[in-house]
Design a protein around this motif. Structure first.
Motif, PDB file in Angstrom:
ATOM      1  N   SER A   1      31.639  41.812  44.374  1.00 38.14           N
ATOM      2  CA  SER A   1      31.977  43.155  44.849  1.00 38.14           C
ATOM      3  C   SER A   1      32.481  43.114  46.288  1.00 38.14           C
ATOM      4  N   LEU A   2      31.894  42.235  47.102  1.00 36.97           N
ATOM      5  CA  LEU A   2      32.359  42.092  48.482  1.00 36.97           C
ATOM      6  C   LEU A   2      33.769  41.518  48.519  1.00 36.97           C
ATOM      7  N   ILE A   3      34.051  40.568  47.644  1.00 40.93           N
ATOM      8  CA  ILE A   3      35.417  40.030  47.538  1.00 40.93           C
ATOM      9  C   ILE A   3      36.378  41.133  47.109  1.00 40.93           C
ATOM     10  N   HIS A   4      35.942  41.942  46.153  1.00 42.61           N
ATOM     11  CA  HIS A   4      36.751  43.063  45.666  1.00 42.61           C
ATOM     12  C   HIS A   4      37.125  44.000  46.805  1.00 42.61           C
ATOM     13  N   SER A   5      36.139  44.361  47.633  1.00 42.19           N
ATOM     14  CA  SER A   5      36.408  45.261  48.753  1.00 42.19           C
ATOM     15  C   SER A   5      37.245  44.579  49.835  1.00 42.19           C
ATOM     16  N   SER A   6      37.053  43.269  50.010  1.00 42.47           N
ATOM     17  CA  SER A   6      37.821  42.544  51.024  1.00 42.47           C
ATOM     18  C   SER A   6      39.309  42.533  50.695  1.00 42.47           C
ATOM     19  N   ILE A   7      39.622  42.565  49.421  1.00 43.98           N
ATOM     20  CA  ILE A   7      41.036  42.664  49.025  1.00 43.98           C
ATOM     21  C   ILE A   7      41.633  43.962  49.571  1.00 43.98           C
ATOM     22  N   GLY A   8      40.865  45.041  49.465  1.00 50.20           N
ATOM     23  CA  GLY A   8      41.327  46.317  50.006  1.00 50.20           C
ATOM     24  C   GLY A   8      41.512  46.270  51.513  1.00 50.20           C
ATOM     25  N   ILE A   9      40.594  45.602  52.223  1.00 54.11           N
ATOM     26  CA  ILE A   9      40.722  45.465  53.676  1.00 54.11           C
ATOM     27  C   ILE A   9      41.991  44.690  54.030  1.00 54.11           C
ATOM     28  N   ALA A  10      42.282  43.634  53.269  1.00 55.37           N
ATOM     29  CA  ALA A  10      43.493  42.844  53.529  1.00 55.37           C
ATOM     30  C   ALA A  10      44.746  43.671  53.281  1.00 55.37           C
ATOM     31  N   VAL A  11      44.750  44.450  52.195  1.00 57.16           N
ATOM     32  CA  VAL A  11      45.910  45.286  51.876  1.00 57.16           C
ATOM     33  C   VAL A  11      46.133  46.320  52.970  1.00 57.16           C
ATOM     34  N   MET A  12      45.054  46.945  53.443  1.00 61.59           N
ATOM     35  CA  MET A  12      45.197  47.949  54.504  1.00 61.59           C
ATOM     36  C   MET A  12      45.619  47.325  55.826  1.00 61.59           C
TER      37      MET A  12
ATOM     38  N   HIS B   1      37.215  38.799  35.098  1.00 61.04           N
ATOM     39  CA  HIS B   1      37.284  40.150  34.534  1.00 61.04           C
ATOM     40  C   HIS B   1      38.320  40.990  35.261  1.00 61.04           C
ATOM     41  N   ILE B   2      38.372  40.858  36.601  1.00 58.92           N
ATOM     42  CA  ILE B   2      39.379  41.579  37.382  1.00 58.92           C
ATOM     43  C   ILE B   2      40.778  41.078  37.041  1.00 58.92           C
ATOM     44  N   LYS B   3      40.911  39.758  36.861  1.00 56.62           N
ATOM     45  CA  LYS B   3      42.222  39.192  36.525  1.00 56.62           C
ATOM     46  C   LYS B   3      42.732  39.738  35.198  1.00 56.62           C
ATOM     47  N   ARG B   4      41.845  39.901  34.232  1.00 58.49           N
ATOM     48  CA  ARG B   4      42.240  40.398  32.924  1.00 58.49           C
ATOM     49  C   ARG B   4      42.462  41.899  32.926  1.00 58.49           C
ATOM     50  N   MET B   5      41.850  42.598  33.885  1.00 60.92           N
ATOM     51  CA  MET B   5      42.019  44.049  33.997  1.00 60.92           C
ATOM     52  C   MET B   5      42.432  44.385  35.426  1.00 60.92           C
ATOM     53  N   PRO B   6      43.676  44.100  35.801  1.00 63.31           N
ATOM     54  CA  PRO B   6      44.099  44.305  37.198  1.00 63.31           C
ATOM     55  C   PRO B   6      44.024  45.755  37.651  1.00 63.31           C
ATOM     56  N   GLU B   7      43.923  46.704  36.712  1.00 63.46           N
ATOM     57  CA  GLU B   7      43.786  48.106  37.118  1.00 63.46           C
ATOM     58  C   GLU B   7      42.480  48.356  37.857  1.00 63.46           C
ATOM     59  N   MET B   8      41.534  47.414  37.773  1.00 63.12           N
ATOM     60  CA  MET B   8      40.283  47.542  38.518  1.00 63.12           C
ATOM     61  C   MET B   8      40.505  47.451  40.021  1.00 63.12           C
ATOM     62  N   LEU B   9      41.674  46.962  40.438  1.00 65.00           N
ATOM     63  CA  LEU B   9      41.986  46.832  41.861  1.00 65.00           C
ATOM     64  C   LEU B   9      42.676  48.063  42.434  1.00 65.00           C
ATOM     65  N   LEU B  10      42.917  49.070  41.607  1.00 70.61           N
ATOM     66  CA  LEU B  10      43.621  50.247  42.105  1.00 70.61           C
ATOM     67  C   LEU B  10      42.846  50.937  43.220  1.00 70.61           C
TER      68      LEU B  10
ATOM     69  N   ILE C   1      46.011  50.629  45.876  1.00 70.87           N
ATOM     70  CA  ILE C   1      46.847  51.832  45.927  1.00 70.87           C
ATOM     71  C   ILE C   1      46.130  52.976  46.651  1.00 70.87           C
ATOM     72  N   GLN C   2      44.866  53.200  46.322  1.00 78.12           N
ATOM     73  CA  GLN C   2      44.150  54.337  46.925  1.00 78.12           C
ATOM     74  C   GLN C   2      44.033  54.229  48.438  1.00 78.12           C
ATOM     75  N   PRO C   3      43.610  53.095  49.032  1.00 76.77           N
ATOM     76  CA  PRO C   3      43.565  53.010  50.494  1.00 76.77           C
ATOM     77  C   PRO C   3      44.922  53.177  51.160  1.00 76.77           C
ATOM     78  N   VAL C   4      45.982  52.618  50.541  1.00 74.87           N
ATOM     79  CA  VAL C   4      47.323  52.786  51.102  1.00 74.87           C
ATOM     80  C   VAL C   4      47.715  54.260  51.106  1.00 74.87           C
ATOM     81  N   MET C   5      47.379  54.978  50.026  1.00 75.50           N
ATOM     82  CA  MET C   5      47.656  56.414  49.981  1.00 75.50           C
ATOM     83  C   MET C   5      46.903  57.146  51.074  1.00 75.50           C
ATOM     84  N   PHE C   6      45.647  56.768  51.312  1.00 76.14           N
ATOM     85  CA  PHE C   6      44.866  57.378  52.394  1.00 76.14           C
ATOM     86  C   PHE C   6      45.527  57.125  53.743  1.00 76.14           C
TER      87      PHE C   6
END
Length: 276
Positions: free
Chosen positions: A122-133, A30-39, A43-48
């Motif tokens: 959901s934990l995988i989803h958040s871990s992506i943000g941790i990796a990006v930051m 579902h995330i792959k088909r809707m990549p905007e779910m990763l914003l 993007i948001q953590p990087v902006m922070f």
């Protein structure tokens, strides 16, 4: 003359692990088909990070010799992992609202796999943000200074705490009826929880009553623990509250307490909601 009949082997329903993995894969597709779910975790953590590091960083003096960038990164990462509870709450409510959970219930899979799969994805989803930051932090000067083992332990502490907060999200997602109401409630709770803490500024400059609240906030203990393990801050001063003086130990205890409280409530609420 006897005739031989072939019997079909019995069909066994998938195990909890297998069915949970299927639910995780469904959510990741579902995330792959809707990549905007990763914003919200890219993007948001990087902006922070950029906003606090370069706009507010000059007016905040962290304790010790660490720069504000090194003081900041653990706080933003902890905030991101805390918000995993909001992600799972909105995702679960959306599945319940659209009847996806009912479709999954019609399959020969374990009911618990819906919750387990949703929490892991959901934990995988958040871990992506941790990796990006982490990558963003490395680019602006943040470093892990206390070795590989302590560095990995800090990441594991965040994931453990995030898993416990996911049960809060499942509970709220099962109680409230719409994604909008879940979003409003979770952000109303999560923002004070993550800002009334030592995530973005030291607690020493706060009023005494607010400092007491901030230093007993579990988010502060987790943030202090990650800073210490990564070598981004010194030990808490003697004037700090007990949780900050024993931040790593407290960060191990809080997930156990939160899971023991919210997991039974979440499972019960989900069963009641999915039966309606």
């Amino acid at each position: 003359m006897t005739t031989m009949t072939s019997e079909r082997p019995p069909i066994h329903p998938p195990t909890l692990i297998g069915s949970s993995a299927t639910v995780v894969w469904r959510n990741l597709i579902h995330i792959k088909r809707m990549p905007e779910m990763l914003l919200d975790v890219t993007i948001q953590p990087v902006m922070f990070v950029l906003l606090f590091a370069y706009v507010f960083g000059g007016s905040i003096n962290p304790p010790g010799d660490a720069s504000y960038k090194e003081f900041l990164l653990p706080g933003i990462m902890v905030q991101t992992i805390i918000f995993s509870s909001a992600i799972v709450a909105m995702g679960l409510t959306n599945d319940l609202q659209k009847g996806i959970v009912d479709r999954l219930k019609s399959l020969p899979i374990s009911r618990q796999s819906v919750l387990v799969g949703r929490s892991i994805s959901s934990l995988i989803h958040s871990s992506i943000g941790i990796a990006v930051m982490s990558v963003t932090g490395l680019l602006i000067g943040w470093r892990i200074r206390d070795g590989f083992v302590d560095g990995v332990l800090a990441y594991l502490l965040m994931l453990l705490f995030g898993f416990s907060m996911i049960w809060l999200g499942i509970w709220i997602g099962s109680l409230l009826r719409t994604v909008e109401s879940v979003q409003g409630f979770m952000f109303t709770v999560m923002f004070p929880l993550t800002f009334v803490a030592n995530t973005f500024a030291p607690t020493e400059g706060m009023p005494s009553w607010l400092r007491f609240v901030a230093e007993w906030n579990p988010v502060s203990a987790l943030t202090q623990a990650t800073r210490e393990l990564w070598g981004n801050a010194a030990q808490a001063p003697d004037s700090a509250a007990w949780p900050l003086e024993h931040a790593v130990l407290v960060s191990l205890l809080w997930p156990v307490v939160l899971t023991a409280i919210f997991a039974p409530l979440a499972v019960r609420a989900f069963r009641q909601r999915s039966q309606n």
